[in-house]
Design an enzyme around this catalytic site. Structure first.
Site, PDB file in Angstrom:
ATOM      1  N   ARG A 121       0.816  -1.235   0.000  1.00  0.00           N
ATOM      2  CA  ARG A 121       0.000   0.000   0.000  1.00  0.00           C
ATOM      3  C   ARG A 121       0.837   1.267   0.000  1.00  0.00           C
ATOM      4  O   ARG A 121       0.397   2.325   0.429  1.00  0.00           O
ATOM      5  CB  ARG A 121      -0.964   0.022   1.177  1.00  0.00           C
ATOM      6  CG  ARG A 121      -1.969  -1.095   1.119  1.00  0.00           C
ATOM      7  CD  ARG A 121      -3.177  -0.815   1.986  1.00  0.00           C
ATOM      8  NE  ARG A 121      -4.067  -1.952   1.877  1.00  0.00           N
ATOM      9  CZ  ARG A 121      -3.915  -3.066   2.595  1.00  0.00           C
ATOM     10  NH1 ARG A 121      -2.944  -3.165   3.484  1.00  0.00           N
ATOM     11  NH2 ARG A 121      -4.737  -4.064   2.414  1.00  0.00           N
ATOM     12  N   LYS A 143       3.506  12.066 -10.493  1.00  0.00           N
ATOM     13  CA  LYS A 143       2.631  11.242 -11.344  1.00  0.00           C
ATOM     14  C   LYS A 143       3.388   9.979 -11.710  1.00  0.00           C
ATOM     15  O   LYS A 143       4.471  10.046 -12.285  1.00  0.00           O
ATOM     16  CB  LYS A 143       2.289  11.990 -12.632  1.00  0.00           C
ATOM     17  CG  LYS A 143       1.142  12.957 -12.501  1.00  0.00           C
ATOM     18  CD  LYS A 143       0.705  13.381 -13.897  1.00  0.00           C
ATOM     19  CE  LYS A 143      -0.249  14.533 -13.865  1.00  0.00           C
ATOM     20  NZ  LYS A 143      -0.610  14.956 -15.232  1.00  0.00           N
ATOM     21  N   GLU A 185      10.979  19.794 -23.816  1.00  0.00           N
ATOM     22  CA  GLU A 185      10.299  20.128 -22.556  1.00  0.00           C
ATOM     23  C   GLU A 185      10.945  21.371 -21.925  1.00  0.00           C
ATOM     24  O   GLU A 185      10.268  22.194 -21.327  1.00  0.00           O
ATOM     25  CB  GLU A 185      10.351  18.961 -21.560  1.00  0.00           C
ATOM     26  CG  GLU A 185       9.715  17.656 -22.047  1.00  0.00           C
ATOM     27  CD  GLU A 185       8.182  17.614 -21.992  1.00  0.00           C
ATOM     28  OE1 GLU A 185       7.550  18.640 -21.649  1.00  0.00           O
ATOM     29  OE2 GLU A 185       7.622  16.547 -22.322  1.00  0.00           O
ATOM     30  N   LYS A 227       8.572  23.652 -12.504  1.00  0.00           N
ATOM     31  CA  LYS A 227       7.646  22.532 -12.298  1.00  0.00           C
ATOM     32  C   LYS A 227       7.235  22.453 -10.830  1.00  0.00           C
ATOM     33  O   LYS A 227       6.072  22.223 -10.511  1.00  0.00           O
ATOM     34  CB  LYS A 227       8.245  21.217 -12.780  1.00  0.00           C
ATOM     35  CG  LYS A 227       7.252  20.070 -12.606  1.00  0.00           C
ATOM     36  CD  LYS A 227       7.222  19.031 -13.684  1.00  0.00           C
ATOM     37  CE  LYS A 227       6.057  18.064 -13.422  1.00  0.00           C
ATOM     38  NZ  LYS A 227       6.103  16.862 -14.238  1.00  0.00           N
ATOM     39  N   GLU A 237      -3.661  18.402 -10.566  1.00  0.00           N
ATOM     40  CA  GLU A 237      -4.129  18.897 -11.862  1.00  0.00           C
ATOM     41  C   GLU A 237      -5.614  19.223 -11.898  1.00  0.00           C
ATOM     42  O   GLU A 237      -6.377  18.683 -12.689  1.00  0.00           O
ATOM     43  CB  GLU A 237      -3.770  17.906 -12.989  1.00  0.00           C
ATOM     44  CG  GLU A 237      -3.896  18.577 -14.361  1.00  0.00           C
ATOM     45  CD  GLU A 237      -3.204  17.835 -15.493  1.00  0.00           C
ATOM     46  OE1 GLU A 237      -2.281  17.043 -15.227  1.00  0.00           O
ATOM     47  OE2 GLU A 237      -3.591  18.096 -16.642  1.00  0.00           O
ATOM     48  N   ARG A 241      -1.852  23.235 -13.132  1.00  0.00           N
ATOM     49  CA  ARG A 241      -0.919  22.208 -13.615  1.00  0.00           C
ATOM     50  C   ARG A 241      -1.124  21.902 -15.101  1.00  0.00           C
ATOM     51  O   ARG A 241      -0.214  21.433 -15.790  1.00  0.00           O
ATOM     52  CB  ARG A 241      -1.032  20.924 -12.768  1.00  0.00           C
ATOM     53  CG  ARG A 241       0.061  19.910 -13.063  1.00  0.00           C
ATOM     54  CD  ARG A 241       0.180  18.822 -11.991  1.00  0.00           C
ATOM     55  NE  ARG A 241       1.212  17.865 -12.361  1.00  0.00           N
ATOM     56  CZ  ARG A 241       1.752  16.968 -11.547  1.00  0.00           C
ATOM     57  NH1 ARG A 241       1.342  16.872 -10.312  1.00  0.00           N
ATOM     58  NH2 ARG A 241       2.687  16.138 -11.972  1.00  0.00           N
ATOM     59  N   ASN A 245       0.878  21.068 -20.067  1.00  0.00           N
ATOM     60  CA  ASN A 245       0.480  20.329 -21.267  1.00  0.00           C
ATOM     61  C   ASN A 245       0.531  21.170 -22.542  1.00  0.00           C
ATOM     62  O   ASN A 245      -0.008  20.765 -23.567  1.00  0.00           O
ATOM     63  CB  ASN A 245      -0.936  19.773 -21.095  1.00  0.00           C
ATOM     64  CG  ASN A 245      -0.968  18.677 -20.054  1.00  0.00           C
ATOM     65  OD1 ASN A 245      -0.049  17.852 -19.987  1.00  0.00           O
ATOM     66  ND2 ASN A 245      -1.982  18.680 -19.222  1.00  0.00           N
ATOM     67  N   HIS A 248       0.839  19.561 -25.910  1.00  0.00           N
ATOM     68  CA  HIS A 248       0.676  18.119 -25.700  1.00  0.00           C
ATOM     69  C   HIS A 248      -0.614  17.561 -26.289  1.00  0.00           C
ATOM     70  O   HIS A 248      -0.705  16.367 -26.542  1.00  0.00           O
ATOM     71  CB  HIS A 248       0.758  17.787 -24.208  1.00  0.00           C
ATOM     72  CG  HIS A 248       2.169  17.754 -23.690  1.00  0.00           C
ATOM     73  ND1 HIS A 248       3.025  18.821 -23.804  1.00  0.00           N
ATOM     74  CD2 HIS A 248       2.883  16.772 -23.065  1.00  0.00           C
ATOM     75  CE1 HIS A 248       4.192  18.495 -23.263  1.00  0.00           C
ATOM     76  NE2 HIS A 248       4.136  17.262 -22.809  1.00  0.00           N
ATOM     77  N   HIS A 252       0.367  14.445 -28.193  1.00  0.00           N
ATOM     78  CA  HIS A 252      -0.080  13.086 -27.835  1.00  0.00           C
ATOM     79  C   HIS A 252      -0.791  12.439 -29.014  1.00  0.00           C
ATOM     80  O   HIS A 252      -0.612  11.249 -29.279  1.00  0.00           O
ATOM     81  CB  HIS A 252      -1.041  13.129 -26.639  1.00  0.00           C
ATOM     82  CG  HIS A 252      -0.349  13.346 -25.325  1.00  0.00           C
ATOM     83  ND1 HIS A 252      -0.959  13.946 -24.253  1.00  0.00           N
ATOM     84  CD2 HIS A 252       0.903  13.031 -24.912  1.00  0.00           C
ATOM     85  CE1 HIS A 252      -0.110  14.002 -23.222  1.00  0.00           C
ATOM     86  NE2 HIS A 252       1.033  13.457 -23.612  1.00  0.00           N
ATOM     87  N   HIS A 265       8.514  11.345 -27.680  1.00  0.00           N
ATOM     88  CA  HIS A 265       7.572  12.291 -27.077  1.00  0.00           C
ATOM     89  C   HIS A 265       8.009  13.749 -27.331  1.00  0.00           C
ATOM     90  O   HIS A 265       7.204  14.580 -27.748  1.00  0.00           O
ATOM     91  CB  HIS A 265       7.463  11.998 -25.582  1.00  0.00           C
ATOM     92  CG  HIS A 265       6.618  12.974 -24.842  1.00  0.00           C
ATOM     93  ND1 HIS A 265       5.249  13.033 -25.002  1.00  0.00           N
ATOM     94  CD2 HIS A 265       6.945  13.949 -23.954  1.00  0.00           C
ATOM     95  CE1 HIS A 265       4.777  14.007 -24.237  1.00  0.00           C
ATOM     96  NE2 HIS A 265       5.783  14.581 -23.592  1.00  0.00           N
TER      97      HIS A 265
END
Ligand code: NAD
Ligand code: ZN
Length: 369
Positions: A121, A143, A185, A227, A237, A241, A245, A248, A252, A265
């Site tokens: 956990r 994330k 980035e 960041k 987010e 946040r 993106n 993106h 994506h 990417h």
């Protein structure tokens, strides 16, 4: 060494940026009140280069580590590999106070972070990112997750690391293409948050491409600071946040329709950011000169800035954009720039504008300096 704080209350942590930090890992971990046993998760490219230094450093500080090596590349972000890691952790008798060291790029960070978030956990983990993308982006913010057949990052969690250690020296062996992709980035941070960073990148790009350690350390630390500031204000987010993106939504979708692997990417979001800048010009009045500065910086970095799309593939691209998880209530939301250094999120953009932005105005382009 530069230190950046990530301010998240009881879950706050530090990002340390410098050259030769791998050998200090054990000493830094020793201050975190962690158990003696730990696992280093790394991949087949990174482990042979750096795992020894990491394990020696851990041992010197009194830790007992086991190395778990996973395949290199995106395929390692799977539940099958997660299960393999759980079994290895259990075999090495990791317990509640034990911790995991993620040694590698974003793939290893996301995978090892997810394993740490779920084993017993949740146990502690430390990020030791070895790609530029991971140092400025994926290792910070908590994330973590893996992919399903149905799509990327569909299973995951928010699980903050206890420490991020960016050793600039590890970037020396990073393939050029990966290094450039990471710069996509870096440039993004300039566009979304910091005009003077953007100007510095315009000026210092040649030094960065030569991987000059001082320039790299300063720029990476600044990106981490940005960041950290954004994540500190909006960890999960629900708002701000989203600015991370920028570029993106289209990026994506490009990765998706090209089959993962054709574009890295960073390459896909380079095309995406140039398109987003063009959309920003038509819908928010971003200055045409700034659009060109953005395009030129990506081009000088050696990144693609456009994509040729016949009608059928273009249709697929829009389909993929609609399926992206950032679509809320059927609307495709964009992050758009008002000017370099300042963006707004949650912008609705009619499809024809995106379409237009993807038709490159190649004829009007000035020659390269
Ligand atoms: N969690 C987040 O917030 C977040 C953000 C952005 C991206 N990501 C994820 O990050 C992943 C991409 O990360 P990446 O670009 O670092 O890719 P990666 O981890 O696959 O690394 C790229 C390649 O470089 C190799 N490599 C790594 N470090 C090296 C070094 N120092 N020397 C030589 N080779 C080295 C790796 O083995 C791999 O082959 C994606 O899965 C993406 O979803 C996550
Ligand atoms: Zn990205």
């Amino acid at each position: 060494m530069r230190i950046v704080q990530v301010p998240l209350g009881a879950r706050s942590y530090e990002i340390k940026v410098g050259s030769g930090l791998l050998s200090e890992l054990g000493a830094h971990c020793a201050r975190l009140n962690l158990g003696q046993r730990c696992a280093v998760i790394s991949d087949r490219n990174v482990a042979p280069r750096f795992a020894k230094a990491v394990q020696v450093s851990l041992k010197k500080a009194g830790f007992d580590s086991v190395l778990i090596t996973v395949p290199a590349g995106e395929t390692a972000k799977s539940l099958k590999v997660v299960e393999h890691c759980y079994d290895a952790l259990a075999k090495h008798r990791l317990e509640r106070k034990s911790f995991i060291v993620a040694l590698g790029g974003g793939v290893v960070g996301d995978l090892a972070g997810f394993v740490a978030a779920t084993y017993l956990r949740g146990i502690a983990f430390v990020q030791v990112p070895t790609t530029l993308l991971a140092q400025v982006d994926s290792s910070v913010g908590g994330k973590v997750g893996v992919n399903l057949k149905a799509g990327k990052n569909l299973v995951g969690a928010f699980h903050q690391p206890r420490l991020v250690l960016c050793d600039i020296a590890t970037l020396r062996t990073l393939p050029l293409r990966e290094f450039r992709a990471g710069l996509a980035e870096v440039i993004k941070y300039g566009i979304i948050y910091d005009a003077s960073l953007f100007e510095r990148l315009e000026r210092d790009l040649p030094k960065l491409l030569k991987r000059d350690p001082n320039t790299l350390a300063e720029v990476i630390a600044r990106c981490c600071e940005i960041k950290a500031e954004v994540v500190g204000q909006d960890e999960t987010e629900s708002g701000l946040r989203a600015i991370l993106n920028f570029g993106h939504t289209i990026g994506h979708a490009i990765e998706n329709i090209s089959g993962y692997g054709k574009y890295l990417h960073g390459e896909a979001i380079s095309i995406g950011q140039v398109a987003a800048a063009r959309i920003s010009a038509t819908s928010l009045g971003l200055d045409a000169g700034e659009v060109e500065r953005i395009r030129l910086l990506f081009q000088r970095t050696g990144l693609p800035t456009e994509i040729k799309l016949p009608a059928a593939r273009r249709k697929k691209l829009f389909g993929a954009m609609r399926l992206d998880k950032k679509v809320a209530g059927g609307e495709i939301k964009f992050v758009l720039a008002k000017k370099i250094g300042e963006v707004v999120w949650g912008q609705n953009v009619p499809e024809y504008l995106t379409n237009e932005a993807l038709n490159s105005p190649a004829a009007h382009r000035p020659p390269l300096p």
